[in-house]
Design an enzyme around this catalytic site. Structure first.
Site, PDB file in Angstrom:
ATOM      1  N   GLU A 277      -5.919  -8.792  -3.450  1.00 58.89           N
ATOM      2  CA  GLU A 277      -4.866  -9.642  -2.892  1.00 58.89           C
ATOM      3  C   GLU A 277      -5.342 -10.440  -1.688  1.00 58.89           C
ATOM      4  O   GLU A 277      -5.096 -11.638  -1.598  1.00 58.89           O
ATOM      5  CB  GLU A 277      -3.641  -8.801  -2.491  1.00 58.89           C
ATOM      6  CG  GLU A 277      -2.588  -9.667  -1.814  1.00 58.89           C
ATOM      7  CD  GLU A 277      -1.226  -9.023  -1.667  1.00 58.89           C
ATOM      8  OE1 GLU A 277      -1.140  -7.795  -1.671  1.00 58.89           O
ATOM      9  OE2 GLU A 277      -0.256  -9.787  -1.536  1.00 58.89           O
TER      10      GLU A 277
ATOM     11  N   ASP B 216      -0.813  -6.089  -8.071  1.00 61.32           N
ATOM     12  CA  ASP B 216       0.343  -5.208  -7.868  1.00 61.32           C
ATOM     13  C   ASP B 216       0.545  -4.279  -9.067  1.00 61.32           C
ATOM     14  O   ASP B 216       1.124  -3.198  -8.929  1.00 61.32           O
ATOM     15  CB  ASP B 216       1.637  -6.027  -7.707  1.00 61.32           C
ATOM     16  CG  ASP B 216       1.629  -6.919  -6.476  1.00 61.32           C
ATOM     17  OD1 ASP B 216       1.297  -6.414  -5.405  1.00 61.32           O
ATOM     18  OD2 ASP B 216       1.963  -8.120  -6.593  1.00 61.32           O
TER      19      ASP B 216
ATOM     20  N   THR C  56       3.777  -3.702   1.608  1.00 62.67           N
ATOM     21  CA  THR C  56       3.462  -3.966   3.019  1.00 62.67           C
ATOM     22  C   THR C  56       4.725  -4.003   3.874  1.00 62.67           C
ATOM     23  O   THR C  56       4.724  -3.554   5.023  1.00 62.67           O
ATOM     24  CB  THR C  56       2.672  -5.295   3.148  1.00 62.67           C
ATOM     25  OG1 THR C  56       1.467  -5.159   2.394  1.00 62.67           O
ATOM     26  CG2 THR C  56       2.315  -5.601   4.587  1.00 62.67           C
TER      27      THR C  56
ATOM     28  N   ASP D 138      -4.872  -3.979  -4.904  1.00 59.98           N
ATOM     29  CA  ASP D 138      -3.962  -4.290  -3.797  1.00 59.98           C
ATOM     30  C   ASP D 138      -4.211  -3.237  -2.721  1.00 59.98           C
ATOM     31  O   ASP D 138      -3.922  -2.055  -2.926  1.00 59.98           O
ATOM     32  CB  ASP D 138      -2.500  -4.257  -4.248  1.00 59.98           C
ATOM     33  CG  ASP D 138      -1.601  -4.827  -3.165  1.00 59.98           C
ATOM     34  OD1 ASP D 138      -2.063  -4.949  -2.008  1.00 59.98           O
ATOM     35  OD2 ASP D 138      -0.442  -5.145  -3.459  1.00 59.98           O
TER      36      ASP D 138
ATOM     37  N   ILE E 261      -2.799  -2.649   0.179  1.00 60.14           N
ATOM     38  CA  ILE E 261      -1.530  -2.008   0.546  1.00 60.14           C
ATOM     39  C   ILE E 261      -0.437  -2.671  -0.280  1.00 60.14           C
ATOM     40  O   ILE E 261      -0.145  -3.855  -0.095  1.00 60.14           O
ATOM     41  CB  ILE E 261      -1.208  -2.139   2.058  1.00 60.14           C
ATOM     42  CG1 ILE E 261      -2.316  -1.502   2.907  1.00 60.14           C
ATOM     43  CG2 ILE E 261       0.150  -1.485   2.357  1.00 60.14           C
ATOM     44  CD1 ILE E 261      -2.062  -1.553   4.420  1.00 60.14           C
ATOM     45  N   ASP E 262       0.124  -1.950  -1.204  1.00 57.12           N
ATOM     46  CA  ASP E 262       1.265  -2.481  -1.954  1.00 57.12           C
ATOM     47  C   ASP E 262       2.518  -1.869  -1.338  1.00 57.12           C
ATOM     48  O   ASP E 262       2.622  -0.646  -1.197  1.00 57.12           O
ATOM     49  CB  ASP E 262       1.160  -2.123  -3.442  1.00 57.12           C
ATOM     50  CG  ASP E 262       2.260  -2.809  -4.236  1.00 57.12           C
ATOM     51  OD1 ASP E 262       2.464  -4.015  -4.032  1.00 57.12           O
ATOM     52  OD2 ASP E 262       2.936  -2.128  -5.020  1.00 57.12           O
TER      53      ASP E 262
HETATM   54  C1  IPD Z   1       4.883  -6.735  -3.127  1.00 56.94           C
HETATM   55  C2  IPD Z   1       5.572  -5.450  -3.488  1.00 56.94           C
HETATM   56  C3  IPD Z   1       7.032  -5.730  -3.765  1.00 56.94           C
HETATM   57  C4  IPD Z   1       7.222  -6.765  -4.836  1.00 56.94           C
HETATM   58  C5  IPD Z   1       6.430  -8.021  -4.519  1.00 56.94           C
HETATM   59  C6  IPD Z   1       4.977  -7.688  -4.260  1.00 56.94           C
HETATM   60  P1  IPD Z   1       2.911  -6.469  -1.361  1.00 56.94           P
HETATM   61  O1  IPD Z   1       3.525  -6.509  -2.880  1.00 56.94           O
HETATM   62  O2  IPD Z   1       4.986  -4.875  -4.636  1.00 56.94           O
HETATM   63  O3  IPD Z   1       7.700  -4.589  -4.214  1.00 56.94           O
HETATM   64  O4  IPD Z   1       8.575  -7.089  -4.926  1.00 56.94           O
HETATM   65  O5  IPD Z   1       6.525  -8.890  -5.630  1.00 56.94           O
HETATM   66  O6  IPD Z   1       4.271  -8.864  -3.953  1.00 56.94           O
HETATM   67  O7  IPD Z   1       3.114  -7.820  -0.771  1.00 56.94           O
HETATM   68  O8  IPD Z   1       3.645  -5.424  -0.623  1.00 56.94           O
HETATM   69  O9  IPD Z   1       1.503  -6.148  -1.617  1.00 56.94           O
HETATM   70 CA    CA Z   2      -0.415  -6.060  -0.745  1.00 53.09          CA
END
Ligand code: IPD
Ligand code: CA
Length: 326
Positions: free
Chosen positions: A82, A251, A107, A102, A104-105
């Protein structure tokens, strides 16, 4: 290059788990540091495309660590991540093994100290997701999966458990479902309105009972705030479905393998009949729907039951126009 063998994938999984746990330590330290900094002016939280698309120095730090470790251990493997993509480098998929990461998913959860954030490490081979590791260090929950070899949850205090955690149950219709949806970070009306209308239709009663046209009155809707953890929860059997438009391959890549290995059915935008194979256009299509493993019955196979639910779902929700590249 020949596809990765079952035993190569096993070795890669062992190595990736260690990497995920090390990354988790940085996340825990980072979370603490962010909360301390939040008490003063300098939070270290930055915005990407808008004020709800957040990134911290820890997202970048974890991705740098992961990239470096992969480069040293598997120098021929490609990398999609990412934060690397955010810096302008999102290479096309080739047939070569490619880590899809990713750091940190979740964030937003991470900066709010809502303990549902994870590292998501997926591996793609010949353009198909083949291995996944999702680690939530706040709960010490580790989800792993290898294509053709099953998926597992490892938690403190109990032996590793094969997913799903419980026998597959049937699902008669969406009206009996517990679904995950997410609001995402694109808050333009053109994106948000069709999503919100769809959420309403999923939750509302029928017109006859004072609801809305097409209302399904599902048991309820949830938002965990991490696409990877939503996939993991479907794999576990705690959610019946998860739908999102707008997230990215990093993700979902690990989650796809973990959910599929638990009997889940993964598809992309709208409904077109297929047997659940996740091709490049689904992986990079930014629209995902996953249905947990279902029990078939009364002449219906488990796969047909999943397809019936997918069809009902796509007859209920609106599609959303989004750019698959930005
Ligand atoms: C997000 C999370 C979130 C989802 C977003 C993602 P991030 O990733 O997974 O639940 O709704 O579409 O982009 O930005 O926390 O890595
Ligand atoms: Ca992320």
């Amino acid at each position: 290059m020949a596809p990765l063998s079952a035993s190569e994938l096993k070795d890669i999984l062992e190595w990736t788990i260690i990497l995920a746990r090390n990354a988790g330590k940085i996340m825990l330290e980072g979370s603490q540091a962010i909360q301390i900094a939040a008490a003063s002016e300098d939070t270290g939280i930055n915005e990407k495309k808008n004020s709800v698309d957040l990134v911290t120095e820890y997202d970048v730090k974890v991705e740098e660590l992961v990239k470096k470790e992969i480069r040293e251990k598997y120098p021929s493997f490609k990398f999609v991540g990412e934060e690397t993509a955010a810096a302008g480098n999102r290479p096309p998929l080739t047939d070569e093994p490619t880590f899809c990461v990713d750091p940190i998913d979740g964030t937003t959860n991470f900066v709010h100290a809502f303990p549902f954030a994870c590292i998501s490490l997926g591996l793609i081979d010949e353009k198909r997701p083949v291995l996944g590791v999702i680690y939530n260090p706040f709960l010490d929950h580790l989800y792993t999966g290898i294509k053709g070899q099953g998926s597992y949850l490892t938690r403190p205090g109990v032996p590793p458990a094969k997913l799903p955690l419980h026998p597959a149950r049937p699902l008669a219709s969406l009206s009996q479902a517990l679904l995950a949806i997410e609001w995402g970070s694109d808050r333009k009306a053109s994106v948000l309105k069709p999503k919100a209308d769809s959420f309403t239709r999923l939750a509302a009663d029928t017109v006859a009972n004072g609801g809305v046209e097409g209302g399904k009155m599902a048991h309820s809707l949830r938002s965990i705030g991490s696409a990877a953890l939503n996939f993991a929860m479907v794999a576990q059997g705690g959610l019946d479905l998860y739908w999102e438009i707008g997230c990215w391959e990093w993700d979902v890549c690990a989650g796809i393998v973990i959910a599929q290995e638990a009997g889940g059915f993964v598809t992309g935008s709208r409904w077109s009949p297929h047997d659940g194979e996740v091709t490049e256009d689904i992986l990079r299509g930014r629209k995902y729907l996953v249905v947990r493993g279902l029990a078939g019955g009364k002449g219906e196979s488990a796969l047909d039951a999943q397809k019936r639910i997918v069809k009902e779902f796509y007859e209920t929700v609106d599609d959303v126009d989004i750019d698959i590249n930005k």
